[in-house]
Design a protein around this motif. Sequence first.
Motif, PDB file in Angstrom:
ATOM      1  N   MET A  62      -4.299  -7.627  -2.184  1.00 24.30           N
ATOM      2  CA  MET A  62      -4.355  -6.356  -1.282  1.00 24.30           C
ATOM      3  C   MET A  62      -3.158  -5.889  -0.874  1.00 24.30           C
ATOM      4  SD  MET A  62      -7.645  -5.561  -1.012  1.00 24.30           S
ATOM      5  CE  MET A  62      -7.427  -4.564   0.500  1.00 24.30           C
ATOM      6  N   SER A  63      -2.293  -6.630  -0.705  1.00 27.33           N
ATOM      7  CA  SER A  63      -1.042  -6.093  -0.289  1.00 27.33           C
ATOM      8  C   SER A  63      -0.270  -5.499  -1.430  1.00 27.33           C
ATOM      9  CB  SER A  63       0.111  -7.333   0.419  1.00 27.33           C
ATOM     10  OG  SER A  63       0.299  -8.498  -0.708  1.00 27.33           O
ATOM     11  N   LEU A  65      -1.794  -3.735  -3.782  1.00 23.70           N
ATOM     12  CA  LEU A  65      -2.320  -2.339  -3.716  1.00 23.70           C
ATOM     13  C   LEU A  65      -1.922  -1.581  -2.755  1.00 23.70           C
ATOM     14  CD1 LEU A  65      -4.723  -0.863  -5.039  1.00 23.70           C
ATOM     15  CD2 LEU A  65      -6.161  -1.887  -3.229  1.00 23.70           C
ATOM     16  N   LEU A  66      -1.754  -2.055  -1.399  1.00 26.58           N
ATOM     17  CA  LEU A  66      -1.356  -1.170  -0.293  1.00 26.58           C
ATOM     18  C   LEU A  66       0.155  -0.697  -0.468  1.00 26.58           C
ATOM     19  CD1 LEU A  66      -2.848  -3.022   2.703  1.00 26.58           C
ATOM     20  CD2 LEU A  66      -3.425  -0.867   2.017  1.00 26.58           C
ATOM     21  N   LEU A  67       0.952  -1.657  -0.949  1.00 30.99           N
ATOM     22  CA  LEU A  67       2.313  -1.237  -1.254  1.00 30.99           C
ATOM     23  C   LEU A  67       2.234  -0.156  -2.192  1.00 30.99           C
ATOM     24  CD1 LEU A  67       5.218  -1.808  -0.724  1.00 30.99           C
ATOM     25  CD2 LEU A  67       5.174  -3.689  -2.395  1.00 30.99           C
ATOM     26  N   THR A  68       1.751  -0.231  -3.315  1.00 34.72           N
ATOM     27  CA  THR A  68       1.919   0.978  -4.384  1.00 34.72           C
ATOM     28  C   THR A  68       1.334   2.029  -3.991  1.00 34.72           C
ATOM     29  OG1 THR A  68      -0.220   0.012  -5.480  1.00 34.72           O
ATOM     30  CG2 THR A  68       1.701  -0.918  -6.436  1.00 34.72           C
ATOM     31  N   SER A  69       0.214   2.049  -3.172  1.00 34.36           N
ATOM     32  CA  SER A  69      -0.438   3.132  -2.358  1.00 34.36           C
ATOM     33  C   SER A  69       0.711   3.903  -1.651  1.00 34.36           C
ATOM     34  CB  SER A  69      -1.510   3.009  -1.889  1.00 34.36           C
ATOM     35  OG  SER A  69      -2.472   2.188  -2.750  1.00 34.36           O
ATOM     36  N   PHE A  70       1.283   3.043  -0.799  1.00 34.50           N
ATOM     37  CA  PHE A  70       2.283   3.526  -0.050  1.00 34.50           C
ATOM     38  C   PHE A  70       3.415   4.204  -0.597  1.00 34.50           C
ATOM     39  CE2 PHE A  70       6.393   3.047   2.622  1.00 34.50           C
ATOM     40  CZ  PHE A  70       5.825   3.868   3.625  1.00 34.50           C
TER      41      PHE A  70
END
Length: 134
Positions: A62-63, A65-70
Motif C-alpha cells: 500500500m505504501s 502504491l501511494l508513493l508511486t501515485s504521489f
Amino acid sequence: MSSPFQTPQEFLEVKGPLYTFANNPFWLILFLVISVVIFFWFIFASYKINGSKSTPANPAMMSILLLTSFLSLAQSAYISGTNKIENYKQRNKSEVLLRKRTTILSRRLTNRNKLVSSGYHSRFSDRSKTIRRS
C-alpha cells in the motif's frame, strides 16, 4: 462472409460509404442479436456481483502504491508548472519587446513633433537651402 464486391478493382473505385454486409442481412441481424445479448449480460452481471470480505492489504504494498501515485501526481504538477512558467516568459518577453519598440517609436515621434513645433526644423531646412545657393 460475403462481400458486395466481386473484384478488388470494384472495391477501389467505390465512391461514398461502404456497407460491407448490405447485401446479406443475416449477418446484420446476427451481430445485432449478439450485441444485445452482451449488453443485457453486463447489466445482469452488475447486479449479481457478490460483495465478499476483502483480505487486509499488505502495508508495504500500500505504501509503494501511494508513493508511486504521489510521485506521478507531483511530476505532472511540476511539468505543468514549468510549462506555464515558460509560456509566461515567452509572452512576457514578446510584450517587453513590443513595449520597447513602441516607446522608442513614441520618443522619436515626440522629438520630431518638438522640432517641428519649435520651428527648428523649418529654420534648419531654410539654412540648408541658403547654404546650397551660395
